[in-house]
Design an enzyme around this catalytic site. Structure first.
Site, PDB file in Angstrom:
ATOM      1  N   CYS A 113     -49.477   0.199  96.836  1.00 53.69           N
ATOM      2  CA  CYS A 113     -48.431  -0.552  97.544  1.00 53.69           C
ATOM      3  C   CYS A 113     -47.047  -0.283  96.962  1.00 53.69           C
ATOM      4  CB  CYS A 113     -48.728  -2.041  97.496  1.00 53.69           C
ATOM      5  SG  CYS A 113     -50.330  -2.436  98.221  1.00 53.69           S
ATOM      6  N   HIS A 252     -43.408  -7.612  97.219  1.00 57.29           N
ATOM      7  CA  HIS A 252     -44.449  -7.026  98.061  1.00 57.29           C
ATOM      8  C   HIS A 252     -45.055  -8.117  98.943  1.00 57.29           C
ATOM      9  CE1 HIS A 252     -47.684  -4.762  99.526  1.00 57.29           C
ATOM     10  NE2 HIS A 252     -48.604  -5.157  98.674  1.00 57.29           N
ATOM     11  N   ASN A 282     -50.397  -7.435 104.920  1.00 55.72           N
ATOM     12  CA  ASN A 282     -50.075  -6.502 103.843  1.00 55.72           C
ATOM     13  C   ASN A 282     -50.095  -5.073 104.409  1.00 55.72           C
ATOM     14  OD1 ASN A 282     -50.069  -4.822 101.616  1.00 55.72           O
ATOM     15  ND2 ASN A 282     -51.585  -6.001 100.460  1.00 55.72           N
TER      16      ASN A 282
HETATM   17  N1  COA Z   1     -62.340 -16.755 105.596  1.00 58.07           N
HETATM   18  C1  COA Z   1     -63.067 -17.759 105.073  1.00 58.07           C
HETATM   19  N2  COA Z   1     -63.570 -17.745 103.846  1.00 58.07           N
HETATM   20  C2  COA Z   1     -63.336 -16.653 103.100  1.00 58.07           C
HETATM   21  C3  COA Z   1     -62.594 -15.562 103.578  1.00 58.07           C
HETATM   22  C4  COA Z   1     -62.102 -15.652 104.882  1.00 58.07           C
HETATM   23  N3  COA Z   1     -61.365 -14.656 105.442  1.00 58.07           N
HETATM   24  N4  COA Z   1     -62.514 -14.632 102.611  1.00 58.07           N
HETATM   25  C5  COA Z   1     -63.187 -15.109 101.554  1.00 58.07           C
HETATM   26  N5  COA Z   1     -63.680 -16.326 101.855  1.00 58.07           N
HETATM   27  C6  COA Z   1     -64.486 -17.205 101.009  1.00 58.07           C
HETATM   28  C7  COA Z   1     -65.205 -16.468  99.906  1.00 58.07           C
HETATM   29  O1  COA Z   1     -66.407 -15.899 100.389  1.00 58.07           O
HETATM   30  C8  COA Z   1     -65.436 -17.572  98.921  1.00 58.07           C
HETATM   31  O2  COA Z   1     -66.566 -18.303  99.349  1.00 58.07           O
HETATM   32  P1  COA Z   1     -67.626 -18.853  98.276  1.00 58.07           P
HETATM   33  O3  COA Z   1     -66.862 -19.771  97.381  1.00 58.07           O
HETATM   34  O4  COA Z   1     -68.627 -19.523  99.137  1.00 58.07           O
HETATM   35  O5  COA Z   1     -68.130 -17.638  97.578  1.00 58.07           O
HETATM   36  C9  COA Z   1     -64.219 -18.465  99.073  1.00 58.07           C
HETATM   37  O6  COA Z   1     -63.624 -18.106 100.340  1.00 58.07           O
HETATM   38  C10 COA Z   1     -63.194 -18.288  97.986  1.00 58.07           C
HETATM   39  O7  COA Z   1     -62.985 -16.880  97.807  1.00 58.07           O
HETATM   40  P2  COA Z   1     -61.889 -16.343  96.825  1.00 58.07           P
HETATM   41  O8  COA Z   1     -61.926 -14.858  96.814  1.00 58.07           O
HETATM   42  O9  COA Z   1     -61.977 -17.068  95.515  1.00 58.07           O
HETATM   43  O10 COA Z   1     -60.577 -16.849  97.593  1.00 58.07           O
HETATM   44  P3  COA Z   1     -59.099 -16.787  97.116  1.00 58.07           P
HETATM   45  O11 COA Z   1     -58.502 -18.125  97.152  1.00 58.07           O
HETATM   46  O12 COA Z   1     -58.941 -15.978  95.860  1.00 58.07           O
HETATM   47  O13 COA Z   1     -58.430 -15.935  98.277  1.00 58.07           O
HETATM   48  C11 COA Z   1     -57.684 -13.714  98.715  1.00 58.07           C
HETATM   49  C12 COA Z   1     -58.871 -14.620  98.535  1.00 58.07           C
HETATM   50  C13 COA Z   1     -58.159 -12.301  98.998  1.00 58.07           C
HETATM   51  C14 COA Z   1     -56.840 -14.235  99.862  1.00 58.07           C
HETATM   52  C15 COA Z   1     -56.834 -13.739  97.423  1.00 58.07           C
HETATM   53  O14 COA Z   1     -57.672 -13.502  96.301  1.00 58.07           O
HETATM   54  C16 COA Z   1     -55.750 -12.726  97.416  1.00 58.07           C
HETATM   55  O15 COA Z   1     -54.833 -12.786  98.218  1.00 58.07           O
HETATM   56  N6  COA Z   1     -55.769 -11.813  96.451  1.00 58.07           N
HETATM   57  C17 COA Z   1     -54.733 -10.832  96.297  1.00 58.07           C
HETATM   58  C18 COA Z   1     -54.845  -9.807  97.355  1.00 58.07           C
HETATM   59  C19 COA Z   1     -53.701  -8.863  97.326  1.00 58.07           C
HETATM   60  O16 COA Z   1     -52.581  -9.258  97.155  1.00 58.07           O
HETATM   61  N7  COA Z   1     -54.001  -7.589  97.494  1.00 58.07           N
HETATM   62  C20 COA Z   1     -53.092  -6.557  97.622  1.00 58.07           C
HETATM   63  C21 COA Z   1     -52.356  -6.244  96.404  1.00 58.07           C
HETATM   64  S1  COA Z   1     -51.690  -4.674  96.613  1.00 58.07           S
END
Ligand code: COA
Length: 325
Positions: A113, A252, A282
């Site tokens: 990114c 970003h 993103n």
């Molecule tokens: N809809 C519903 N539930 C979802 C889901 C979705 N789209 N995606 C994941 N979940 C669930 C997971 O399965 C998990 O369920 P569980 O507790 O039963 O296992 C729960 O939500 C929590 O997952 P988690 O990964 O801990 O959620 P989070 O709060 O960390 O959010 C992201 C996930 C991906 C949104 C977050 O981690 C994120 O934005 N990370 C950074 C990503 C990023 O910036 N990437 C690019 C950088 S270049």
């Protein structure tokens, strides 16, 4: 001593919109979950016959128009992308061909990114060295081609698009500072495992889904908040300005919560944070490039304003810049 300055910007986003409600029909998710966890409402998706260089070309045409510069006066094209049309040749060569930028070198740059800011720094260095006068800097991605639309934890995050800027030799210092770093120890946190020399494309690699983007979202989240703050402070220090002097913070556009946490750590007021992740998701290396074009075109920044960019990406890579408009 000559400097480099951005003299024109452009961007392109495909017309097709994929909303959170559309995702409710594809995977087990909800508009509410996506909005509260990421700030994203919708993202743009390229038509099947459109690839990264096509969007990069469209954004570049607008940037050249804005800079009032002829393609033949472009000395180089640097395109940040992780989703090139082909592994080789470079997509920047396809852009160079379509623009008829006959006098330009062209190369792609893979920094996740952070690609656009890495490209900006590379272009600045080449211009300041005296080897070029005008370089087209692009960030463009077709992430929808490598996203697994069965994986709800990643597919809701990403979108397609392109942003471009013309960087030109100038008497005014337009790029006050850049700060680039990498932390390769975290190489496996955001990755497209197959298709390269480590895991070549085979029936098995396709069957196992190894050509899709994989991400350890939680790890990226934590690293993102720390990284954006750290890189921002480094660029501010290098530019010899204060945080209070920053007119607009363009981090970003990956997740609203990450951006908001970084803003608070930097003690910047809410109105100085630019957000368009709600509309594009993103878009990786296109993210801050599209954002820049938006704020230029909607008059959100004016002459001499200081813009702070900060990005974290696959690698991990870290990139930031303080730009005087
Ligand atoms: N809809 C519903 N539930 C979802 C889901 C979705 N789209 N995606 C994941 N979940 C669930 C997971 O399965 C998990 O369920 P569980 O507790 O039963 O296992 C729960 O939500 C929590 O997952 P988690 O990964 O801990 O959620 P989070 O709060 O960390 O959010 C992201 C996930 C991906 C949104 C977050 O981690 C994120 O934005 N990370 C950074 C990503 C990023 O910036 N990437 C690019 C950088 S270049």
């Amino acid at each position: 001593m000559s400097f480099a300055k951005i003299t024109g910007t452009g961007s392109y986003a495909p017309e097709k919109v994929l909303t959170n409600y559309d995702f409710e029909k594809i995977v087990d998710t909800s508009d509410e979950w996506i909005r509260t966890r990421t700030g994203i409402r919708e993202r743009r998706i390229a038509d099947p016959d459109v690839a990264t260089s096509d969007m990069a070309y469209e954004a570049s045409v607008k940037a050249l128009e804005a800079a009032s510069i002829d393609p033949s006066d472009i000395d180089g094209i640097i395109l940040g992308t992780v989703t090139p049309d082909y592994l080789f040749p470079a997509s920047s060569c396809l852009v160079q061909h379509r623009l008829e930028a006959k006098n330009a070198f062209a190369f792609d740059l893979s920094a996740g990114c952070s690609g656009f800011i890495y490209a900006l720094q590379a272009a600045k260095a080449i211009i300041v060295s005296g080897d070029a006068e005008n370089i087209l800097v692009i960030g463009a991605e077709t992430l929808s081609r490598i996203v697994d639309y069965r994986d709800r934890s990643t597919c809701i995050l990403f979108g397609d698009g392109a942003g471009a800027a013309v960087l030109s030799k100038s008497d005014e210092n337009g790029i006050l500072s850049t700060y680039l770093r990498a932390n390769g120890e975290e190489w496996d946190k955001i990755i497209q495992p197959a298709g390269g020399s480590r895991i070549p494309s085979t029936e098995e690699s396709v069957r196992k889904g190894l050509h899709y983007l994989k991400m350890k979202g939680n790890d990226v989240f934590k690293e993102g908040v720390k990284g954006l703050e750290y890189a921002s402070l480094e660029a501010i220090k290098k530019a010899d300005v204060t945080t209070e002097q920053i007119a607009l913070f363009i981090p970003h556009q990956a997740n609203h919560r990450i951006m908001e946490a970084a803003r608070k750590r930097l003690n910047l007021p809410p109105e100085k944070l630019f957000v368009n992740v709600d509309r594009y998701g993103n878009t990786s290396s296109a993210s801050v490039a599209i954002a820049l074009d938006e704020v230029v075109r909607n008059g959100r920044i004016k002459k001499d304003d200081l813009i702070l960019f900060a990005v974290i990406g696959s690698g991990f890579t870290l990139a930031s810049a303080v730009v005087r408009w």
